[in-house]
Design an enzyme around this catalytic site. Sequence first.
Site, PDB file in Angstrom:
ATOM      1  N   ASN A  10       3.201  16.494 -30.775  1.00  0.00           N
ATOM      2  CA  ASN A  10       2.441  17.699 -30.437  1.00  0.00           C
ATOM      3  C   ASN A  10       3.404  18.877 -30.523  1.00  0.00           C
ATOM      4  O   ASN A  10       4.252  19.052 -29.663  1.00  0.00           O
ATOM      5  CB  ASN A  10       1.875  17.549 -29.014  1.00  0.00           C
ATOM      6  CG  ASN A  10       1.245  18.834 -28.496  1.00  0.00           C
ATOM      7  OD1 ASN A  10       0.982  19.758 -29.261  1.00  0.00           O
ATOM      8  ND2 ASN A  10       1.000  18.889 -27.196  1.00  0.00           N
ATOM      9  N   TRP A  11       3.236  19.650 -31.565  1.00  0.00           N
ATOM     10  CA  TRP A  11       4.185  20.759 -31.787  1.00  0.00           C
ATOM     11  C   TRP A  11       3.895  21.979 -30.919  1.00  0.00           C
ATOM     12  O   TRP A  11       4.678  22.918 -30.884  1.00  0.00           O
ATOM     13  CB  TRP A  11       4.178  21.175 -33.270  1.00  0.00           C
ATOM     14  CG  TRP A  11       4.929  20.239 -34.155  1.00  0.00           C
ATOM     15  CD1 TRP A  11       5.515  19.047 -33.798  1.00  0.00           C
ATOM     16  CD2 TRP A  11       5.212  20.427 -35.550  1.00  0.00           C
ATOM     17  NE1 TRP A  11       6.131  18.481 -34.880  1.00  0.00           N
ATOM     18  CE2 TRP A  11       5.954  19.306 -35.971  1.00  0.00           C
ATOM     19  CE3 TRP A  11       4.893  21.412 -36.492  1.00  0.00           C
ATOM     20  CZ2 TRP A  11       6.404  19.157 -37.289  1.00  0.00           C
ATOM     21  CZ3 TRP A  11       5.327  21.261 -37.799  1.00  0.00           C
ATOM     22  CH2 TRP A  11       6.085  20.142 -38.189  1.00  0.00           C
ATOM     23  N   LYS A  12       2.737  21.989 -30.283  1.00  0.00           N
ATOM     24  CA  LYS A  12       2.351  23.147 -29.457  1.00  0.00           C
ATOM     25  C   LYS A  12       2.460  24.437 -30.295  1.00  0.00           C
ATOM     26  O   LYS A  12       2.212  24.406 -31.489  1.00  0.00           O
ATOM     27  CB  LYS A  12       3.213  23.211 -28.196  1.00  0.00           C
ATOM     28  CG  LYS A  12       3.276  21.857 -27.491  1.00  0.00           C
ATOM     29  CD  LYS A  12       3.826  21.902 -26.108  1.00  0.00           C
ATOM     30  CE  LYS A  12       3.770  20.510 -25.520  1.00  0.00           C
ATOM     31  NZ  LYS A  12       4.129  20.433 -24.118  1.00  0.00           N
ATOM     32  N   HIS A  96      -5.657  19.126 -23.492  1.00  0.00           N
ATOM     33  CA  HIS A  96      -4.248  19.139 -23.063  1.00  0.00           C
ATOM     34  C   HIS A  96      -4.119  19.969 -21.782  1.00  0.00           C
ATOM     35  O   HIS A  96      -4.810  20.986 -21.630  1.00  0.00           O
ATOM     36  CB  HIS A  96      -3.372  19.720 -24.172  1.00  0.00           C
ATOM     37  CG  HIS A  96      -1.916  19.517 -23.898  1.00  0.00           C
ATOM     38  ND1 HIS A  96      -1.215  20.317 -23.042  1.00  0.00           N
ATOM     39  CD2 HIS A  96      -1.049  18.561 -24.337  1.00  0.00           C
ATOM     40  CE1 HIS A  96       0.045  19.864 -22.964  1.00  0.00           C
ATOM     41  NE2 HIS A  96       0.159  18.800 -23.740  1.00  0.00           N
ATOM     42  N   GLU A  98      -2.062  22.076 -20.856  1.00  0.00           N
ATOM     43  CA  GLU A  98      -1.738  23.492 -21.068  1.00  0.00           C
ATOM     44  C   GLU A  98      -3.001  24.292 -21.387  1.00  0.00           C
ATOM     45  O   GLU A  98      -3.124  25.457 -21.022  1.00  0.00           O
ATOM     46  CB  GLU A  98      -0.686  23.625 -22.184  1.00  0.00           C
ATOM     47  CG  GLU A  98       0.694  23.197 -21.684  1.00  0.00           C
ATOM     48  CD  GLU A  98       1.599  22.600 -22.745  1.00  0.00           C
ATOM     49  OE1 GLU A  98       1.302  22.736 -23.952  1.00  0.00           O
ATOM     50  OE2 GLU A  98       2.609  21.986 -22.349  1.00  0.00           O
ATOM     51  N   GLU A 168      -0.739  12.163 -19.312  1.00  0.00           N
ATOM     52  CA  GLU A 168       0.391  13.081 -19.254  1.00  0.00           C
ATOM     53  C   GLU A 168       0.469  13.735 -17.880  1.00  0.00           C
ATOM     54  O   GLU A 168      -0.213  14.747 -17.631  1.00  0.00           O
ATOM     55  CB  GLU A 168       0.227  14.181 -20.310  1.00  0.00           C
ATOM     56  CG  GLU A 168       0.175  13.665 -21.725  1.00  0.00           C
ATOM     57  CD  GLU A 168       0.602  14.749 -22.717  1.00  0.00           C
ATOM     58  OE1 GLU A 168       1.527  14.494 -23.488  1.00  0.00           O
ATOM     59  OE2 GLU A 168       0.022  15.847 -22.696  1.00  0.00           O
ATOM     60  N   GLY A 174       7.570  18.714 -20.406  1.00  0.00           N
ATOM     61  CA  GLY A 174       8.555  19.753 -20.702  1.00  0.00           C
ATOM     62  C   GLY A 174       9.585  19.965 -19.601  1.00  0.00           C
ATOM     63  O   GLY A 174      10.317  20.938 -19.599  1.00  0.00           O
ATOM     64  N   SER A 213       7.928  14.420 -21.474  1.00  0.00           N
ATOM     65  CA  SER A 213       9.375  14.261 -21.643  1.00  0.00           C
ATOM     66  C   SER A 213       9.775  12.932 -22.289  1.00  0.00           C
ATOM     67  O   SER A 213      10.802  12.345 -21.954  1.00  0.00           O
ATOM     68  CB  SER A 213      10.097  14.442 -20.304  1.00  0.00           C
ATOM     69  OG  SER A 213       9.894  15.756 -19.801  1.00  0.00           O
ATOM     70  N   GLY A 234       6.067  15.924 -27.130  1.00  0.00           N
ATOM     71  CA  GLY A 234       6.118  17.367 -27.341  1.00  0.00           C
ATOM     72  C   GLY A 234       7.457  17.779 -27.923  1.00  0.00           C
ATOM     73  O   GLY A 234       7.722  17.634 -29.121  1.00  0.00           O
ATOM     74  N   GLY A 235       8.312  18.291 -27.057  1.00  0.00           N
ATOM     75  CA  GLY A 235       9.608  18.850 -27.473  1.00  0.00           C
ATOM     76  C   GLY A 235      10.387  17.988 -28.457  1.00  0.00           C
ATOM     77  O   GLY A 235      10.927  18.493 -29.446  1.00  0.00           O
TER      78      GLY A 235
HETATM   79  P1  PGA Z   1       6.930  17.112 -23.767  1.00  0.00           P
HETATM   80  O1  PGA Z   1       5.383  17.472 -23.987  1.00  0.00           O
HETATM   81  O2  PGA Z   1       7.211  15.854 -24.539  1.00  0.00           O
HETATM   82  O3  PGA Z   1       7.674  18.298 -24.294  1.00  0.00           O
HETATM   83  O4  PGA Z   1       7.133  16.906 -22.303  1.00  0.00           O
HETATM   84  C1  PGA Z   1       4.405  16.481 -24.076  1.00  0.00           C
HETATM   85  C2  PGA Z   1       3.054  17.099 -24.273  1.00  0.00           C
HETATM   86  O5  PGA Z   1       2.768  18.137 -23.632  1.00  0.00           O
HETATM   87  O6  PGA Z   1       2.222  16.603 -25.044  1.00  0.00           O
END
Ligand code: PGA
Length: 251
Positions: A10-12, A96, A98, A168, A174, A213, A234-235
């Site tokens: 997930n590149w956000k 998600h 966010e 999640e 993050g 994470s 994500g990251g």
């Molecule tokens: P993260 O994000 O791996 O950077 O914690 C995961 C996500 O929000 O899908």
Amino acid sequence: MERKPLIAGNWKMYKTLAEAREFAKEFAAGPNEWPDVDVVICPPYTALAALQEALEGSAVMLGAQDMFHEKQGAYTGEISAGMLKELSCRFVIIGHSERREHIRETDESISLKVHAALSQGLTPILCVGENLKQREQGKALGFVRGQVEKALVDLSSTEMGGVVIAYEPIWAIGTGKTATSEEAGKMCQAIRTTVAGMAGGVAQEMRILYGGSVNKGNIAELMRESHIDGALVGGASLKAAEFREIIQQAR
Ligand code: PGA
């Protein structure tokens, strides 16, 4: 029941078009690189077309980070399932945390999107997860169960089997703080039990991912949990070498 592992990036809101092209070049996935794992990248909408081209013939599938539930119409700023399919998307992240937080998405709008994605041939990656306060107050399980039930309401059992759920915990996204694999595994098992209560046996076929994470150092241990079938990353999915390593470790 053998469930094929799924690793989704997930590149956000990261990577310009040029950066996305650069990633694809460096990632350089061959056609049969990971026959035993499904690999998906969910870039921003603006990079979908470029990645479609760059990843053609590779083992990587494309996904989007959101979609609107209507097929078309006067919905300024929104993107439909049909538009995503035209760009070879097979998956779409829905709900998600966010988006639930910053865009105020509700369980109701998320449910509409899950229905729309399935009916138009996209696999939803439905995100659920509790915040720190809910976890500390012992309310995580009930909260997550509620999110799952509300998102999947009124789907047939077959349709439910086609959904991917990503657990999640918000406090682990993050932050560098992962849920222990045991905590994560337990919640994924509880999610499967919830789905079994709604849909019966198909819950055993459903893929449930962990996200929060995830990195090359913790993926192997997470994957050892029998109810964790992969990860939403994500990251760590932003760096080609690290994302490759995560896929490798997940096998
Ligand atoms: P993260 O994000 O791996 O950077 O914690 C995961 C996500 O929000 O899908």
